[in-house]
Design a protein around this motif. Structure first.
Motif: not given
Length: 577
Positions: A112, A414, A434, A437
């Motif tokens: 990420d 997430s 994530n 998300q």
């Protein structure tokens, strides 16, 4: 020796050790049972329990198991007692950001684009973290199925060795007052309990600023029954696989700093002997995969053989509590303080703060030099960082007299995953969290940041604000720092959702990868395999309380006692037969 006489002898020796435990708490001499693997580990050894990882859970677990069994702890890093002043509060950032090859902190970057750190030192994350100590929510304990009274006793066992009431000074007092002014109420004072409102939590820093860590829990250990090898990097868990029988763990292979491989096996005299993974949320799923337990196709892609068990859930459910920060330059001097106070609102975000830590420009440049080197190793672009360095020196100079407030999203939904990057256990695997998300996580971040802005703008906090500066206006400061590798958007200052995404950081509370009900059962035994457990944060479905270290140490003690009870019952039954 008669079994009952043996047990009586063991109880007496344990009692004598506890009464005279101060002789083992002299950190200058260090524990007699802690040794460097390169100079002390035999090529082959046998133990009742082999604990992989001398970290937050592993130290508590091993100390407990040693009361009635032989225990080997394999820690890939060194000892915090080799450089005790490095853990003092004044050296917090220097130790945390030190990313040299033999440092206690191993840098890794998630897919990420967020900087993270893994501990490689006896005591694990408790050697590096901000020290805040707070128990889990009552609902959390109930959901896990733990026995509440035993949980409380295990927390108290930890607290006797290493938890203190912090000294609340000027900046932290203003932070408390600001939280109360904007409605994060009631004020609950000093408490280890997780309660809504504003509270002062425990700290593992003593009144002199000296850090106490999970390694201190080894003072509870029986020195005749425990061995700790430092700089011992586990490469593989060994299994016996006979016919149609379930695979059974029976030992490990580890390497010392000279590159020599050693084998540690489970002693054959008891069917209850086990290998226990306590290597953390990154290394535990990684080591399972490297040992042949994981998604078969993924293991085959990396040449891992044999595949012991095709287990597609290993490495799944990776989660990190996203953090976003606001830095607040102060016209007034501020004390050096780490996390001491927590705001626990009724929405899904927690608020913490600290003040006055000094960050040298040379340290920042050293850290980001390590980031660039790691990006090059990962064959990822480094252009994102270069544009920040022009402003870096100016902005870092401001941080020496400043406060900072952070929001951490509680129980984010997430989720991500972990995969092997290669077959070297000392290298970082590929991890994706994530962040944000799911819209619910993003909404909680906005609420948390909005509350921080209100605290900064409150009358009670005004002493630490320059005239004319607002909480919202301070968002620009973080946008100008290289806190992650994510792109910045021009509307971040006006859209808190975008600001959350652009400035997300880790609060180092990652978990998952070996989750209960998916990889391990409720007793933390690996599904489909005998004599193998995982006891650490990789088993969590969500992180406990505002900060998880208290519960991770508690879990080591709690499960250690449960395992010993099972062992005692087995031996008594065997004796009766």
């Amino acid at each position: 020796m008669d079994f009952h006489i043996f047990r009586l002898f063991r109880l007496i020796s344990v009692a004598v050790f506890i009464l005279h435990g101060s002789c083992y708490s002299d950190k200058a001499g260090y524990y007699s049972f802690s040794k460097d693997a390169a100079t002390s580990a035999p090529m082959l050894s046998h133990f009742d329990y082999i604990v992989i990882g001398g970290g937050t859970a592993g130290c508590a677990l091993a100390a407990t198991l040693s009361q009635n069994a032989t225990v080997l702890v394999l820690e890939r890093g060194g000892s915090p007692y080799d450089n005790p002043t490095a853990t003092d509060i004044g050296n917090f950032l220097h130790t945390f950001l030190n990313t040299t090859p033999n440092s206690w902190s191993q840098l890794f970057i998630s897919e990420d684009g967020v900087f993270n750190s893994r501990a490689r030192v006896l005591g694990g994350g408790t050697v590096l973290n901000a020290g805040f100590y707070s128990r889990a929510e009552d609902d959390y304990v109930a959901e896990t199925g733990w026995v509440r009274e035993e949980v409380a006793a295990a927390y108290e066992w930890v607290e006797k060795k290493l938890v203190f009431q912090p000294q609340i000074k000027g900046w932290q007092t203003a932070f408390i007052d600001g939280l109360l002014e904007v409605g994060v109420t009631p004020y609950n004072g000093f408490t280890y309990e997780h309660v809504h409102g504003t509270k002062v939590g425990g700290t593992i820093f003593d009144p002199d600023g000296r850090r106490h860590t999970a390694a201190n829990l080894l003072e509870y250990a029986d020195p005749q029954m425990i061995t700790v090898y430092l700089h011992a990097s586990v490469h593989k868990i060994l299994f016996t696989t006979t016919g149609n029988m379930r695979p059974k763990a029976n030992g490990v292979i580890f390497r010392d700093t000279n590159g020599v491989f050693h084998t540690a096996k489970l002693a054959a005299h008891s069917a209850l002997n086990e290998v226990i993974l306590s290597a953390g949320a990154i290394a535990s799923p990684q080591l399972l995969m490297l040992s042949g337990v994981g998604p078969a196709s993924h293991l085959a892609d990396h040449g891992v053989e044999p595949v012991i068990l095709d287990q597609p859930m290993v490495g799944q459910g990776m989660c990190d509590n996203p953090m976003n920060a606001v830095l607040i330059p102060s016209p007034e001097p501020v004390e050096v303080s780490l996390a001491q106070v927590a705001g626990i609102p009724h929405f899904g975000s927690y608020i913490e703060g600290g003040s006055g830590l000094s960050v040298s420009i040379s340290l920042w440049h050293s850290f980001y030099g390590a980031v660039i080197n790691l990006l090059n190793e990962m064959k990822l672009p480094t252009k994102t960082l270069s544009r920040f360095f022009k402003l870096l020196d100016l902005r870092v100079n401001v941080t020496t007299q400043a406060g900072r407030m952070v929001q951490k999203v509680d129980w984010p939904i997430s989720r991500g995953h972990l995969e092997l990057r290669n077959t070297n256990p000392d290298d970082n695997p590929s991890v994706t969290f994530n962040y944000y998300q799911e819209q619910e996580d993003l909404n909680n971040c906005v609420e948390g940041l909005s509350t921080i802005i209100k605290v900064i703008d409150s009358k009670k906090y005004s002493k630490y604000m320059f005239p004319g500066v607002t909480g919202r206006g301070l968002l620009d400061f973080i946008l100008g720092l290289p806190i992650n590798l994510r792109p910045r958007h021009i509307n971040s200052l006006f859209d808190l959702k975008q600001y959350c995404k652009d400035t997300v950081m880790t609060i180092y509370h990652y978990h998952g990868g070996c989750q209960v009900g998916k990889v391990v059962d409720n007793d933390y035994k690996v599904l489909g395999i005998d004599a193998l457990r995982v006891i650490d944060a990789s088993t969590f479905l969500k992180t406990p309380g505002t900060n998880p270290q208290a519960t991770i140490m508690m879990l080591g003690r709690y499960m250690g006692l449960k395992i010993l009870r099972e062992r005692a019952e087995f031996l008594e039954t065997k004796e009766e037969l």
